[in-house]
Design an enzyme around this catalytic site. Structure first.
Site, PDB file in Angstrom:
ATOM      1  N   GLY A  45       0.781  -1.232   0.000  1.00  0.00           N
ATOM      2  CA  GLY A  45       0.000   0.000   0.000  1.00  0.00           C
ATOM      3  C   GLY A  45       0.810   1.278   0.000  1.00  0.00           C
ATOM      4  O   GLY A  45       0.339   2.318  -0.451  1.00  0.00           O
ATOM      5  N   ASP A 101       0.839   3.227   4.478  1.00  0.00           N
ATOM      6  CA  ASP A 101      -0.199   3.984   3.782  1.00  0.00           C
ATOM      7  C   ASP A 101      -1.236   4.546   4.752  1.00  0.00           C
ATOM      8  O   ASP A 101      -1.601   5.706   4.680  1.00  0.00           O
ATOM      9  CB  ASP A 101      -0.884   3.111   2.704  1.00  0.00           C
ATOM     10  CG  ASP A 101      -1.363   1.752   3.223  1.00  0.00           C
ATOM     11  OD1 ASP A 101      -1.156   1.434   4.410  1.00  0.00           O
ATOM     12  OD2 ASP A 101      -1.950   0.994   2.425  1.00  0.00           O
ATOM     13  N   ASP A 104      -5.220   2.441  10.550  1.00  0.00           N
ATOM     14  CA  ASP A 104      -6.640   2.166  10.750  1.00  0.00           C
ATOM     15  C   ASP A 104      -6.805   1.705  12.201  1.00  0.00           C
ATOM     16  O   ASP A 104      -6.724   2.501  13.128  1.00  0.00           O
ATOM     17  CB  ASP A 104      -7.066   1.125   9.701  1.00  0.00           C
ATOM     18  CG  ASP A 104      -8.568   0.861   9.678  1.00  0.00           C
ATOM     19  OD1 ASP A 104      -9.313   1.641  10.276  1.00  0.00           O
ATOM     20  OD2 ASP A 104      -8.989  -0.137   9.065  1.00  0.00           O
ATOM     21  N   LYS A 132      -7.337   7.119  10.245  1.00  0.00           N
ATOM     22  CA  LYS A 132      -8.767   7.187  10.560  1.00  0.00           C
ATOM     23  C   LYS A 132      -8.873   7.423  12.059  1.00  0.00           C
ATOM     24  O   LYS A 132      -8.794   6.472  12.852  1.00  0.00           O
ATOM     25  CB  LYS A 132      -9.458   5.874  10.180  1.00  0.00           C
ATOM     26  CG  LYS A 132      -9.485   5.625   8.672  1.00  0.00           C
ATOM     27  CD  LYS A 132     -10.166   4.313   8.331  1.00  0.00           C
ATOM     28  CE  LYS A 132     -10.147   4.057   6.830  1.00  0.00           C
ATOM     29  NZ  LYS A 132     -10.583   2.694   6.478  1.00  0.00           N
ATOM     30  N   PHE A 153     -13.827   3.083   3.499  1.00  0.00           N
ATOM     31  CA  PHE A 153     -12.800   2.296   2.831  1.00  0.00           C
ATOM     32  C   PHE A 153     -12.362   3.037   1.561  1.00  0.00           C
ATOM     33  O   PHE A 153     -13.135   3.211   0.628  1.00  0.00           O
ATOM     34  CB  PHE A 153     -13.315   0.904   2.478  1.00  0.00           C
ATOM     35  CG  PHE A 153     -12.218  -0.007   1.992  1.00  0.00           C
ATOM     36  CD1 PHE A 153     -11.412  -0.676   2.895  1.00  0.00           C
ATOM     37  CD2 PHE A 153     -11.979  -0.163   0.629  1.00  0.00           C
ATOM     38  CE1 PHE A 153     -10.374  -1.494   2.449  1.00  0.00           C
ATOM     39  CE2 PHE A 153     -10.948  -0.981   0.178  1.00  0.00           C
ATOM     40  CZ  PHE A 153     -10.150  -1.648   1.094  1.00  0.00           C
ATOM     41  N   VAL A 154     -11.112   3.474   1.566  1.00  0.00           N
ATOM     42  CA  VAL A 154     -10.612   4.286   0.451  1.00  0.00           C
ATOM     43  C   VAL A 154      -9.657   3.491  -0.435  1.00  0.00           C
ATOM     44  O   VAL A 154      -9.019   2.528   0.023  1.00  0.00           O
ATOM     45  CB  VAL A 154      -9.903   5.557   0.966  1.00  0.00           C
ATOM     46  CG1 VAL A 154     -10.896   6.510   1.613  1.00  0.00           C
ATOM     47  CG2 VAL A 154      -8.778   5.220   1.933  1.00  0.00           C
ATOM     48  N   ASP A 160      -5.480  -0.315  -2.282  1.00  0.00           N
ATOM     49  CA  ASP A 160      -6.163  -1.194  -3.237  1.00  0.00           C
ATOM     50  C   ASP A 160      -7.512  -1.679  -2.749  1.00  0.00           C
ATOM     51  O   ASP A 160      -7.824  -1.640  -1.548  1.00  0.00           O
ATOM     52  CB  ASP A 160      -5.311  -2.434  -3.490  1.00  0.00           C
ATOM     53  CG  ASP A 160      -5.341  -3.393  -2.285  1.00  0.00           C
ATOM     54  OD1 ASP A 160      -5.042  -2.940  -1.163  1.00  0.00           O
ATOM     55  OD2 ASP A 160      -5.698  -4.570  -2.466  1.00  0.00           O
ATOM     56  N   ARG A 166      -4.550   0.720  -7.238  1.00  0.00           N
ATOM     57  CA  ARG A 166      -3.372   1.322  -6.610  1.00  0.00           C
ATOM     58  C   ARG A 166      -2.795   2.455  -7.462  1.00  0.00           C
ATOM     59  O   ARG A 166      -2.182   3.378  -6.941  1.00  0.00           O
ATOM     60  CB  ARG A 166      -2.270   0.273  -6.400  1.00  0.00           C
ATOM     61  CG  ARG A 166      -2.602  -0.783  -5.356  1.00  0.00           C
ATOM     62  CD  ARG A 166      -1.340  -1.543  -4.968  1.00  0.00           C
ATOM     63  NE  ARG A 166      -1.610  -2.825  -4.337  1.00  0.00           N
ATOM     64  CZ  ARG A 166      -1.915  -2.987  -3.046  1.00  0.00           C
ATOM     65  NH1 ARG A 166      -1.990  -1.938  -2.260  1.00  0.00           N
ATOM     66  NH2 ARG A 166      -2.137  -4.192  -2.573  1.00  0.00           N
TER      67      ARG A 166
END
Ligand code: 5GP
Ligand code: MG
Length: 180
Positions: A45, A101, A104, A132, A153-154, A160, A166
């Site tokens: 990521g 990346d 979470d 987040k 969810f991005v 991805d 990506r």
């Protein structure tokens, strides 16, 4: 690809500007200690973020890549964190900057930080592009954060869904039927 997105959360030009600002903050924070720096990035990521960020960093560095596996599809929590490959560089007494990346629930970064600390780096700093805040744990506080985002969810800019998207330069949310 564009037609798969329901909305863009962070457009490409804002990402680029923020990555340059992060690089400036990182450079300042190391100051005279900008030697013996090892950047450790978590695949896959972080690849786009990593590539853009390190080209703004003016000091010499070594680059180590780690593979970690945790989530499946769009389920962002649960499951074991697996350290699939270790960094193939000495970290002892080095200034280590870990790059990921997104922060979470933090399970991934907690496991990776524990693993890296065992190798006794001089210090360990953490840079994440996204966080987040509604889910981020209190024990993992990144030194550098690009953007705080809502709990959705991005994808894009390295992130991805089922290994796709990506390469999309913006960060956004897919149309709900695609996540089904
Ligand atoms: P954590 O262990 O912090 O719950 O999860 C971190 C990892 O889950 C991230 O490195 C990323 O690979 C994945 N992840 C968490 N949230 C998202 C998201 O919104 N989009 C994507 N594509 N991956 C996510
Ligand atoms: Mg990841």
């Amino acid at each position: 690809m564009e037609q798969d997105f329901a909305r863009i959360l962070i457009p490409r030009d804002r990402i680029q500007a923020r990555v340059a600002e992060m690089a400036e903050a990182i450079t300042k924070s190391y100051g005279d200690e900008a030697r013996e720096i090892v950047i450790v990035a978590i695949l896959s990521g972080s690849v786009i973020f990593l590539a853009d960020l390190i080209r703004h960093l003016p000091f010499k560095m070594k680059l180590g890549l780690m593979t970690v596996s945790r989530y499946r599809g769009a389920a962002t929590s649960g499951g074991e964190t697996l350290l699939k490959s270790a960094v193939d560089l000495p970290l002892e007494n080095r200034h280590v900057l870990l790059i990921d990346d997104i922060l979470d629930s933090g399970g991934t970064l907690r496991a990776v930080c524990e693993d890296l600390r065992k190798q006794r780096p001089a210090d360990l700093k953490l840079a994440v592009l996204l966080r987040k805040p509604s889910k981020a744990p209190k024990d993992i506080i990144p030194d550098f954060v690009g953007f705080d985002i809502e709990d959705v969810f991005v994808v894009g800019y390295g992130l991805d869904f089922n290994s796709q998207y990506r390469n999309w330069p913006d960060i956004g949310v897919l149309r709900p039927e695609l996540y089904a």
